[in-house]
Design an enzyme around this catalytic site. Structure first.
Site, short mmCIF file in Angstrom:
data_model
loop_
_atom_site.label_atom_id
_atom_site.label_comp_id
_atom_site.label_asym_id
_atom_site.label_seq_id
_atom_site.Cartn_x
_atom_site.Cartn_y
_atom_site.Cartn_z
N LYS A 11 -57.86 -14.41 -11.55
CA LYS A 11 -58.74 -13.52 -12.57
C LYS A 11 -58.39 -13.94 -13.90
O LYS A 11 -57.47 -14.19 -14.34
CB LYS A 11 -58.80 -12.36 -11.93
CG LYS A 11 -59.14 -11.94 -10.43
CD LYS A 11 -59.40 -10.67 -9.97
CE LYS A 11 -59.82 -10.57 -8.62
NZ LYS A 11 -60.24 -8.82 -8.22
N TYR A 51 -69.99 -10.85 -6.46
CA TYR A 51 -69.60 -9.43 -6.15
C TYR A 51 -70.95 -8.57 -5.79
O TYR A 51 -70.81 -7.14 -5.89
CB TYR A 51 -68.97 -8.80 -7.30
CG TYR A 51 -67.30 -9.10 -7.32
CD1 TYR A 51 -66.60 -8.99 -6.39
CD2 TYR A 51 -67.01 -9.85 -8.41
CE1 TYR A 51 -65.25 -9.40 -6.41
CE2 TYR A 51 -65.73 -10.49 -8.67
CZ TYR A 51 -64.78 -9.97 -7.65
OH TYR A 51 -63.64 -10.72 -7.45
N ASN A 114 -56.60 -6.80 -11.51
CA ASN A 114 -55.71 -7.01 -10.39
C ASN A 114 -55.35 -8.42 -10.18
O ASN A 114 -54.77 -9.03 -9.12
CB ASN A 114 -56.09 -6.40 -9.24
CG ASN A 114 -57.22 -6.79 -8.51
OD1 ASN A 114 -57.91 -7.62 -8.98
ND2 ASN A 114 -57.63 -6.01 -7.38
N HIS A 117 -58.07 -12.77 -6.36
CA HIS A 117 -58.72 -12.62 -5.47
C HIS A 117 -58.55 -13.13 -4.16
O HIS A 117 -58.13 -14.24 -4.28
CB HIS A 117 -60.48 -13.06 -5.96
CG HIS A 117 -61.29 -12.84 -4.70
ND1 HIS A 117 -62.09 -11.71 -4.10
CD2 HIS A 117 -61.78 -14.02 -3.89
CE1 HIS A 117 -62.62 -12.00 -3.09
NE2 HIS A 117 -62.72 -13.47 -2.87
N GLU A 128 -67.96 -17.55 -0.03
CA GLU A 128 -67.31 -17.70 -1.34
C GLU A 128 -66.82 -19.12 -1.85
O GLU A 128 -67.16 -19.51 -2.77
CB GLU A 128 -65.99 -16.74 -1.38
CG GLU A 128 -66.53 -15.25 -1.40
CD GLU A 128 -65.26 -14.31 -1.29
OE1 GLU A 128 -65.65 -13.16 -1.05
OE2 GLU A 128 -64.23 -14.72 -0.99
#
Ligand code: ATP
Ligand code: MG
Length: 139
Positions: A11, A51, A114, A117, A128
């Protein structure tokens, strides 16, 4: 896509902090083979679509703003039991709850930012991966 594959993104927080190399090293050391990879940046529309399942959540705006603010690394990974084993490697969503040695314990700073993913099911891994890669880009 066969079920020994999962999809990941490093990320924008982890990319900006210079952790791409360290994270890829840990992914390889854990036995995952990289079968597709690209350095890219999500548009607002991309992040909202990726998302979409979280669209009604209070943190959705924050999540989209975070995921679009800088480049990411997207990749497809291969290993027996890839989805579950990769979720174990990344650790809990909130780094404060992530186990020692997990990628989020090592590299994440908050529940929102975080670092990594990982797909949560074989079906979502396939969706995805197809969101980010054409068939010609997966080996
Ligand atoms: P990911 O899908 O990114 O691998 P996850 O499956 O562990 O993470 P999800 O519940 O799918 O967690 O949430 C997707 C992402 O939304 C999280 O990784 C995090 O970036 C963000 N997020 C989740 N919960 C919160 C929260 N309470 N506050 C802020 N951001 C959150
Ligand atoms: Mg998730």
């Amino acid at each position: 896509m066969v079920t020994n594959r999962t999809f990941t993104m490093i990320k924008p927080d982890a990319v900006a902090q210079g952790h791409i190399g360290a994270i890829l090293e840990k992914i390889n050391a854990a036995g995952f083979k990289i079968v597709a990879m690209k350095y890219t940046q999500l548009s607002q529309r991309d992040a909202e679509a990726f998302y979409a399942v979280h669209a009604a959540r209070p943190f959705f705006g924050e999540l989209v703003a975070f995921m679009t603010r800088g480049p990411i690394v997207a990749a497809v990974l291969e290993k027996d039991n890839a989805v579950a084993d990769f979720r174990t490697l990344i650790g809990a969503t909130n780094p404060a709850e992530a186990a020692e040695g997990t990628l989020r314990k090592l590299f994440a700073t908050s529940v929102g930012e975080n670092a990594v993913h990982g797909s949560d099911s074989d079906a979502n891994a396939a969706i995805e991966a197809a969101f980010h890669f054409s068939g010609r880009e997966i080996f």
